[in-house]
Structures are given as structure tokens and as C-alpha cells.
Design an enzyme around this catalytic site. Structure first.
Site, PDB file in Angstrom:
ATOM      1  CB  CYS A  72      48.641  45.217  39.759  1.00 58.02           C
ATOM      2  SG  CYS A  72      48.060  45.376  41.759  1.00 58.02           S
ATOM      3  CB  CYS A  93      52.057  46.347  43.401  1.00 58.24           C
ATOM      4  SG  CYS A  93      51.072  44.527  43.063  1.00 58.24           S
ATOM      5  CG  ASP A 123      71.173  82.950  23.702  1.00 52.83           C
ATOM      6  OD1 ASP A 123      71.036  84.116  23.935  1.00 52.83           O
ATOM      7  OD2 ASP A 123      71.781  82.342  23.568  1.00 52.83           O
ATOM      8  CG  ASP A 157      74.596  78.460  23.875  1.00 56.94           C
ATOM      9  OD1 ASP A 157      74.613  79.629  24.242  1.00 56.94           O
ATOM     10  OD2 ASP A 157      75.131  78.346  22.399  1.00 56.94           O
TER      11      ASP A 157
END
Length: 815
Positions: free
Chosen positions: A42, A45, A501, A702
Site C-alpha cells: 500500500c 509501505c 525550431d 532536433d
């Protein structure tokens, strides 16, 4: 101007290691490690493990993912070691160990799939057996319940409202159908119920009690604590009622037993856990599908015993870089490589989302896991194993699915105190009922307290965000969008401005001949002009010259060797081809050779206004034509920008190109604003200026010159066909050079955020409403009291509902 000459293999960046930290970097650079954690059930935890790791000296960040059952830790290797981090996890009561350094992303994912399948089978078996025993226990309990019926009214001494309803329905049926059942001695029935319940608790429910005890020993509490305390208390209460009923009778209380309730509660919780495990498995389906793309064998060319080359099928792990691999039509490529001979069309849709097969010829890069559709070819193996494109994509997705979205922090804070608060509410509930109720106060107080413990569910809070992140990243991969983490996924949903770009992003990134207009009155044909100009430009290194030569070769035009060639800086080129004097360049070059460009000046001006670069051509001293070269706009860019506008985004284009060219591209695509003639630092400054205005900004690029802006933007989207530096700086990788995938990334992010908020709302509201109802706040006004059995059913399916809601993203249409 950016470059797109890199191969697709640069489209994925290395993430954290799962098998221990990488070698220490100079200067104490923080490293990252992923550690598998077992025993977490859970949000409480995962929160406890995360806090323990964050408290370790040298740890800069720790993220524990309940869905993936992993801890991702960034740490200073000079201060803390991976082994020390494992010990810190174990000190919280959970299991942890470093994965094998030789384990690849494929092997780790397959191991996780096997563990998930085993967990589901075990939970399903335990749930079915417990459910059957629970039904039998309920049937055996009918004679006992009948004995508890008082003269004042049937079934009024049965404290559990759900069991009162069951008694009212089943008792007449069983009495008529199985009269011998009511002849069994009550003592025998009680002991049969006791032993059956004990067996279910010791086998099917054993992990609830062992994990609760482990948490207690480490001074903590979690979901297992709630289940163990609730069912354990009900069982002990029933045992006392069985072996010492006089203890209750002396106090005027009818000795009640909860054996059937304990068994059914465990069965329902296990059923919910089984459904949850099955749903979790479905959330990782995209990652599992990627892993399954990896073939087991490869057909390689190796030297035989007689010295001749032979083709053999070899295990994929034995293939070495440089070996020749043979692929036939319909086969999946086993490894990355470069085509040596043969031509074909390769289906890369499973990696890039591109529906059309991509033509491959000698010199082209190919990716392992893709499908060869038409011809056979041979290629040279390049990147293998963990360095392959497919393995790196799997690793990137796994890292993303194990990451944490900022919205999860609210659930983490609540989970940290949830269980202690629930136990406090249960104690208060018992006290209030015991004091306020006159009839059988202890029994009713006990039932209400158990219902509070059972209905509380921290699991749903822990799964609300991670399940959505897992499904969304998988959905993104199907679309050709690789999202590097939950934080990027969340930020993309808040975008207000997207910066593009130009070269390689909005445009193709490769100059192309777009127009060739022959001069009025010229005797030359267009094909003849192209042949002479391309023959001359063969000796030029200028990008525009390369575009002209490519155009001629694509048309199959035979080229001649120039007898003379001279490059004129800033003007163009001149020379002699097949005895004809050829000059190609701007108007100044024409004037240098006494050629009047006026007849084509209007055409040249039009082409320049369209963002193209016009070049005049003179042959033997006479104006022959004007040739225009441009970086063409991608076919998908206009549609992508229309989608950006539909999403309410402002679209800005940044470029180092000339303003006139940039504005022409903007006019043709519908871009809102242009910032032209800027260097990389100028792009960075523009991103900072937009952020200073309070805008959440994405950058799409890129090239190497885009990397600073990609890193500075709130969300960096790198074109996967671009340079490795740009991809490294991006938060999201667009595997195709298609801007529409950027719009899909934004749409996916917004839908995912909506799903996350829905999940958190239902997880919180379930507990906010369910716990008070279980405590009995509605009883004074409406007489409504929640049965522990119904509480367990609600708890079991609360987390299932959250996972199911997240799974809806898989079928969502992302335009």
C-alpha cells in the site's frame, strides 16, 4: 540550422541502472540506481521506504514506486554505497537486493512479468478456496444464528446487519432443504468453524499477519496492520466465545462468533488483490509488447569448417558487432545494423508509430525488432544488447513508469499518517459505541471498530497516480512518443506556449529543388538546364548545390564532368560543361558576366517571398532559367500547428535562418510568431523571456543548437530522428519527425492528468465517506450500520476501481 544526419539509434538516452550504480564519475557526480523492493502492499509501505532512503546521508533523491515495486535512488557514491541503501530498505521491514549487473532490460522485464503472473495465480487460488470455505462457514453458521433468535423478534441478537439479512433469506431455505444440518451439535459446529477459519488465516491470509508483525517490529503500520488487527481481533473474540461462553453470559451478553465473517473478509480482500494484480499486468502491456519484439535467434553468416560462408541460426546473445545478418521477407530484424546489400521496405510502426514501411537500401540504418516486409537483404550488426535501440527504449519506458509525478506528493503525505489515524478512529469508535449503546454494547462496539479497520484502504491512494503514469507512457510508446517520466507527463498538461525550431522540425531539414523556371525566349529545355547546372555543381560543396545534384540524380539525369569549375565566394559558381559556359548564382554574379537578370526578376522575387532561395542560370552568356531551392515544409506541419491552436497553445518559431524565409514558413503553416536570425544563446534567451511572462513553455527541436533551449524549457520535446545531444536534453522523445506527435503528447498528458485527479478524488472520497459510515455516524439518524463483510468488499474493490479507471487511457483516442 540543425542537422538530421544522425540515425535513429540516437533516439534514446541511457537511464538509471537496475543492477547497481555505474562507475563513479569524477567530482562526485550523483549516480542513480534502481532497487527491487518486495513486500510493499500500500501507499503507507512505499512512503515508509521512501522516507528511510531520503534520510540516508548522500542521497539526493529517492522515489519508491508501488506499482513497479522498485526504489529509484540518486546518491553520492562517495558518501553512501548501494549495499547501504539495500540495508536501509531492509531496516524498514521490506525485502530488497541489488539486481545482477548482467541483467538486461529485457531480462528484468521478463522476470517482472513472470513474478506478476505467479502472484496473480496464487492470489486467485487463495481467493477461490477462501471463498468456498467462507460460503460453507456461512451455511454451517445458520443453526447457530437460529439459536440466537430471541422471542422478542427474530434475528435481533445477530449484531452484524449483513448477516441478519443473510439469516432472513437463507434460514428458511436451508431448513427445508437440509434439515439434518440443524441436528448437528452446536459445539461441533463451533469447533469446525474455528478450525476452518484458522486454516484460512494460516494459509490464504498468512501474509497479512506476517507483514503486519514485521511492520510492528519496525514501529510502523500499513494496510496489512489494518487487516490483521481487524480479522485477528474478530477471530480472538470468537475463540473466547467458543471456549468460554460464560465470560459473556455473566455480563448479560449473547456470545457471538465471527468465524464466517473473518473467512469471507479474507476471501474478498484476496479477490480484490487478484483483480488488482491482473489489472496491474494490463497496465504494463505496452512495455511487455516491446520486450516481445526481440527475436530469440538471428540468421548470421559465419565461416564454416571448409572455410566457406554458411548461414546459421544463432542465439541472439551470441551475435557480435560486425557480423553479417541475413533477413528474409516477413522476418523480424534481430539486432540493429547497417544494410550491406539488397533493398527492402521495413515496418517500423511498433517503434515509431509510422504506419508506412520505410524503404531501406545499402548504407541505411535498420533497427532490431522491426519487420522486413518485402525483399531480402544482408546487414552488418552494430549496436547490441543493452545498447540497442529497442533495449534503450524498454529502459527509458521502464524508468518513466517507475518515476513519480508531482501530484503524487499529496497522496504520499496523507499515506504517511493514514494507518495510525485509522487505528485511532477505530479505538474511538469502540469507546463511543460501548458507552452510548445500551443493548449488547461490547458486541456492537466491536463490530463497528472492526468495520472501520477493514474498510480503510490506503492502497487506492498509492495506486492512483502510478497506474495512470504506467498506462500513459505505454500509450505514448504506441503513438511513437517516449515520455521520460511522470514529472514531464504532468508538466506537458500545463503547457500554454510551444516553441518550434524551424529546420528539421517544421521543415524537412534538407534543401530541395522546388522550382525551375526557364527564361522567356530561351531555347533550352528545363531538363537540359538541370543537367548542365547539376553537372557543374557536382564539384561544389555548398548545400544548395547538393540539392540540385540530388534532384538530377533522382530524375535519372546523366551528369557530365565539368571541363572547368570555379567557386565565386558570395555569388555562386561558374565553369564549362560539354563546351558550354555555365554560371549559377545571384543577380550580382549575372551582372559580373554581363547577363541581364531582369526577365526573371519578377519570378525570382516571388520565389524569395515564398521563403525559397532563387539562383539565376546563364548558359553561353544568355539568361537561361532561375532555379529555386528551399527547405520544404513537412506535409504534417500545417496539421500539427492547427492541432496546437485547437489545444489553446501559442505557437512560436525560433530559427537562425533569414527573417524573410522564416516569415514565409510561418505564413504557410499558421505559426503565430517568429524569432529569426538567432544563435543558440538567443533561443535560450527567448525561452527564458517567455517563462518570465509566466508561461509554461515547451520546446521542440532536433539539432545540437537546440539542446540548451530544450533543457531550459519546462518541457523539452526532442525529435527522435535528430542528434543524440538534442534527444539527451529532451523530456519527451518524438520517435517520428512528425510534429503531430507533439500535439498527441500534450493531449495524452491532459487526459492523464484528468485521470490522475479522478483517481485521487475517488481514493480520498472513498475513505472520507466509508470510514465514518463504518464507524456508525449514520446509525442514530437512519439506523444504517455497515457490516465488516460489506466493508471488506468495498475495501477490496476500491483499488480495483482506480486501476480500471487508469486502464481507460489504453483505449482513448489521442488525436
Amino acid at each position: 540550422m540543425s542537422s538530421t544526419t544522425s540515425t535513429t539509434s540516437s533516439a534514446v538516452t541511457p537511464g538509471v541502472t537496475s543492477a547497481g550504480a555505474a562507475p563513479a564519475a569524477a567530482g562526485g557526480t550523483p549516480e542513480a540506481i534502481r532497487i527491487p523492493v518486495t513486500g510493499m502492499t500500500c501507499a503507507a509501505c512505499s512512503s515508509r521506504v521512501q522516507r528511510a532512503l531520503q534520510q540516508q546521508p548522500g542521497v539526493t533523491d529517492a522515489n519508491v514506486n508501488l506499482m513497479m515495486k522498485t526504489a529509484t535512488v540518486r546518491f553520492d557514491p562517495g558518501t553512501v554505497t548501494p549495499d547501504r541503501l539495500v540495508e536501509a530498505i531492509k531496516a524498514t521491514g521490506y525485502g530488497a537486493e541489488l539486481a545482477s549487473p548482467d541483467q538486461s532490460a529485457f531480462e528484468e522485464q521478463m522476470a517482472r512479468d513472470r513474478a506478476g503472473a505467479t502472484e496473480f495465480r496464487e492470489l486467485r487460488s487463495k481467493a477461490i478456496v477462501s471463498g468456498v470455505i467462507g460460503v460453507l462457514a456461512m451455511v454451517l453458521s445458520m443453526p447457530l444464528m437460529r439459536q440466537m433468535t430471541s422471542a422478542a423478534g427474530p434475528h435481533t441478537h445477530i449484531s452484524d446487519p449483513f448477516m441478519r439479512w443473510v439469516m432472513a433469506v437463507l434460514d428458511p431455505i436451508l431448513l427445508a432443504a437440509l434439515p439434518w444440518l440443524y441436528a448437528i451439535p452446536p459445539v461441533l459446529v463451533l469447533w469446525l468453524l474455528l478450525l476452518g477459519t484458522l486454516g484460512v488465516m494460516a494459509w490464504a491470509g498468512r501474509h497479512f499477519y506476517t507483514r503486519a508483525w514485521a511492520a510492528f517490529r519496525h514501529h510502523s503500520a500499513d494496510m496489512n496492520t489494518l487487516v490483521a488487527v481487524g480479522t485477528g481481533a474478530a477471530f480472538l473474540y470468537s475463540v473466547v466465545a467458543t471456549v468460554a461462553p460464560s465470560f459473556f453470559l455473566r455480563r448479560g451478553v449473547q456470545p457471538d462468533v465471527y468465524y464466517e465473517a473473518v473467512v469471507i473478509i479474507i476471501a474478498l480482500i484476496l479477490t480484490g488483490n487478484a483483480f488488482e494484480a491482473r489489472a496491474k499486468k494490463r497496465t504494463a502491456s505496452a512495455l511487455r509488447a516491446l520486450v516481445q519484439l526481440q527475436p530469440k535467434t538471428a540468421r548470421v553468416v559465419r565461416r564454416g569448417l571448409d572455410g566457406a560462408d554458411v548461414e546459421i541460426d544463432a542465439p541472439i546473445e551470441t551475435v557480435e558487432a560486425g557480423e553479417r545478418v541475413v533477413v528474409r521477407p516477413g522476418e523480424r530484424l534481430p539486432v540493429d545494423g547497417e544494410v550491406l546489400s539488397g533493398e527492402s521496405a521495413v515496418d517500423e510502426s511498433m517503434l515509431t508509430g509510422e504506419s508506412l514501411p520505410v524503404a531501406k537500401k545499402p548504407g541505411d540504418a535498420v533497427i532490431g525488432g522491426t519487420i522486413n516486409r518485402t525483399g531480402a537483404f544482408r546487414y552488418r550488426a552494430t549496436t547490441l544488447g543493452a545498447d540497442s535501440v529497442l533495449a534503450r527504449i524498454v529502459k527509458l519506458m521502464r524508468d518513466a513508469q517507475g518515476s513519480r509525478a508531482p501530484i503524487q506528493r499529496l497522496a504520499d503525505r496523507i499515506s504517511g499518517i493514514f494507518v495510525p489515524v485509522v487505528i485511532s478512529i477505530a479505538i474511538a469508535t469502540f469507546v463511543v459505541w460501548f458507552v452510548a449503546v445500551e443493548s449488547a454494547p461490547a458486541v456492537r462496539a466491536f463490530a463497528a471498530a472492526v468495520a472501520v479497520l477493514i474498510i480503510a484502504c490506503p492502497c487506492a491512494m498509492g495506486l492512483a497516480v502510478p497506474t495512470a503514469v504506467m498506462v500513459a507512457t505505454g500509450k505514448g510508446a504506441e503513438l511513437g512518443v517516449l515520455i521520460k517520466g511522470g514529472e514531464a507527463l504532468q508538466r506537458a498538461g500545463d503547457l500554454r506556449t510551444i516553441v518550434l525550431d524551424k529546420t528539421g522540425t517544421v521543415t524537412e531539414g534538407r534543401p530541395t529543388v522546388t522550382d525551375l523556371v526557364v527564361a522567356p525566349g530561351s531555347s533550352r529545355q528545363a531538363d537540359d538546364v538541370l543537367r548542365l547546372v547539376a553537372s557543374l555543381e557536382r564539384l561544389s560543396e555548398h548545400p544548395l548545390a547538393d540539392a540540385i545534384v540530388r534532384r538530377a540524380r533522382d530524375r535519372g539525369t546523366p551528369l557530365a564532368t565539368p571541363e572547368a569549375f570555379e567557386s565565386v565566394t558570395g555569388r555562386g559558381a561558374v565553369g564549362v560543361v560539354e563546351g558550354a559556359g555555365v554560371a549559377v548564382g545571384n543577380a550580382a554574379l549575372m551582372q559580373d558576366y554581363a547577363v541581364d537578370p531582369a526577365p526573371l526578376a519578377r519570378e525570382a522575387g516571388r520565389l524569395a517571398m515564398e521563403g525559397k532561395t532563387p539562383m539565376y542560370v546563364a548558359i553561353d552568356g544568355a539568361l537561361a532559367a532561375v532555379v529555386a531551392v528551399a527547405d520544404p515544409i513537412k506535409d504534417t506541419s500545417r496539421e500539427a500547428i492547427r492541432r496546437f491552436h485547437a489545444l489553446g497553445l501559442e505557437v512560436v518559431m525560433l530559427t537562425g535562418d533569414h527573417r524573410r524565409t522564416a516569415e514565409a514558413v510561418a505564413r504557410q503553416t499558421g505559426i503565430d510568431r517568429v524569432v529569426a536570425e538567432v544563435l543558440p544563446d538567443g533561443k535560450l534567451a527567448e525561452i527564458e523571456r517567455l517563462q518570465a511572462e509566466g508561461k509554461v513553455v515547451a520546446m521542440v527541436g532536433d539539432g545540437i543548437n537546440d539542446a540548451p533551449a530544450l533543457a531550459k524549457a519546462d518541457v523539452g520535446m526532442a525529435i527522435g530522428t535528430g542528434t543524440g545531444v538534442a534527444v539527451e536534453a529532451g523530456d519527451i522523445v518524438l520517435m517520428r519527425g512528425d510534429l503531430r506527435t507533439a500535439a498527441q503528447a500534450v493531449t495524452l498528458s491532459r487526459r492523464t492528468m484528468r485521470t490522475m485527479k479522478q483517481n485521487l478524488f475517488w481514493a480520498f472520497i472513498y475513505n472520507v465517506i466509508g470510514i465514518p459510515v463504518a464507524a456508525g455516524v449514520l446509525y442514530p439518524a437512519f439506523g444504517v450500520l455497515l457490516s465488516p463483510i460489506l466493508a471488506s468488499a468495498a475495501m477490496a474493490f476500491s483499488s480495483v476501481s482506480v486501476v480500471t479507471n487508469s486502464l481507460r487511457l489504453r483505449g482513448a483516442r489521442i488525436a
